[in-house]
Design a protein around this motif. Structure first.
Motif: not given
Length: 438
Positions: A196-222
């Motif tokens: 709901k907070d992500l939707d309110a920020a206009g981020l329909k494409e970003a979803r919270f996934n508690p099976a990962k607890y990390v966000d997908n990298p914008q380019t690369i992650g470590f």
């Protein structure tokens, strides 16, 4: 190579903060400027390392984050004393309220971060972020950002056992999907509130996934894990994630740990016991372990945690609410830990065997990895057998192969140049970004 200015920050949890500080020490060693952004109480950590510091504006916080975290823990304490499957099969009283509080915690941190990175007078070339959910300020700002995963990396292996289950890679796969289903149902309220907070920020494409607890990298992650324990047998890792074998921070204090006077003349090995900043707040569980260890012939350093004044230690123990963990680990013969990834990595880096008491989330996966890779033992708090626990201690000291395996992992971590390579990869991404806007 040009020097860049980095904003670095993490969620307000000890393991994640320590992890981001270790990575940032590598940035500074490579000639970059590091600005640590967090709560005022962490300023000393930045100053010690020669970083600049910008505090969050805590006037926007209508809640106390420490109280939110401890309330969440207290609400779910009965669940956290059960095995990973049973804890999510039923909903306990006030559970929804506990997860609502956790979503408030995420929102507050994001608001505080947004105020800083939207300030036109403060300029950064990139951000290094150790968060556990998508952050609207990152998506809504043109600055490059790179996520760290300071969790057990099973969250990045989609073909492996379900993260946070504690299942072995060799376990019966017929149970895996059932755990995923139960786990997601157990987090439904948290998922709904954060999204709901992500939707309110206009981020329909970003979803919270508690099976990962990390966000997908914008380019690369470590992610932070030794090569010898990584889950490469589980198939390909998610795209754009790269392993760094070690970014253990320097100790917060330069003073060496001295064995307390009341323990110096006592027999036995010296053992460190900690359930981490959150697990130690469960004083019922802590006291239970302490009472068992009182029967051991060895001596113990106890990290008692925020509620440590409620605990009673035995004669073969010394403890404080907060200890200089890195210095203590270097001084002991064995670490008994909750298996949080930060303590887990520090223990391996200093070549100490461990017994893991997993309390929640990725601690179960680290505990099982210790068993699968034969570098220690797993003891479950939900079916604690006193004799087995005490016997595990003796088995660790009797098994030279465990010691040899751990020492080999330690040497690999210490000799790795993977952090320097990660920083070069980040520098390249910044160069590409700057070239694209010229």
């Amino acid at each position: 190579m040009p020097s860049y200015r980095f904003l670095v920050t993490a969620i307000d949890a000890a393991g994640h903060i320590n992890s981001i500080l270790g990575f940032s020490e590598g940035l500074k060693a490579a000639g970059h400027e590091v600005c640590f952004v967090h709560r005022e109480k962490y300023r000393h950590m930045a100053v010690k390392r020669g970083f600049s510091f910008i505090p969050f504006d805590e006037s926007i916080w209508k809640v106390k984050l420490e109280e939110i975290t401890l309330t969440w823990l207290d609400v779910l304490a009965d669940k956290f004393r059960k095995d990973p499957v049973k804890r999510f099969l039923t909903k306990s009283p006030n559970e929804d309220e506990g997860f609502k509080n956790l979503s408030v915690y995420y929102d507050v941190i994001n608001q505080a971060l947004d105020r800083i990175i939207s300030d036109e007078s403060v300029k950064f070339d990139a951000m290094i972020i150790d968060f556990v959910s998508p952050s609207p300020p990152l998506y809504n700002n043109p600055i490059l950002w790179f996520p760290l995963c300071s969790l057990n990396p099973l969250v990045l292996y989609p073909l492996g056992p379900p993260p946070f289950s504690g299942y072995s890679v060799n376990s019966d796969k017929s149970n895996w999907d059932e755990f995923r289903k139960i786990y997601r149902q157990g987090h439904a309220t948290l998922i709904e509130n954060v999204n709901k907070d992500l939707d309110a920020a206009g981020l329909k494409e970003a979803r919270f996934n508690p099976a990962k607890y990390v966000d997908n990298p914008q380019t690369i992650g470590f992610y932070h894990y030794p090569a010898a324990l990584d889950y490469t047998e589980c198939g390909p890792i998610e795209p754009n994630w790269h392993r760094v074998e070690s970014f253990i921070r320097q100790p917060d204090s330069d003073t060496d740990f001295v064995v307390p006077e009341n323990l110096r003349d006592k027999p036995g090995k010296l053992i460190y016991f900690s359930l981490g900043s959150l697990g130690s707040a469960d004083t019922v569980m802590m006291q239970k372990f302490i009472n068992i260890l009182a029967k051991s012939p060895h001596k113990f350093i106890i990290s008692k945690g925020a509620r440590g004044d409620q605990l009673k230690l035995a004669d073969n123990m010394w403890g404080e609410n907060f200890v200089n963990q890195l210095k203590v680990i270097q001084s002991v013969d064995l670490v008994i830990t909750h298996g949080g990834n930060n303590t887990f990595m520090e223990t391996l880096y200093y070549g100490k065997p461990m017994i893991v008491f997993p309390y929640f989330y990725d601690q179960f996966d680290n505990a099982q990895r210790v068993v699968d890779k034969k570098i220690g033992f797993r003891v479950n708090p939900y079916d604690l057998d006193e004799d087995y626990f005490l016997d595990c201690i003796e088995k660790v000291f009797a098994d030279k192969e465990i010691k040899n395996r751990v020492e080999a992992i330690s040497q690999s971590m210490r000799n790795s140049n993977s952090l320097a390579e990660a920083i070069k990869m980040i520098e390249k991404q910044i160069e590409l970004k700057k070239a694209s806007v010229r």
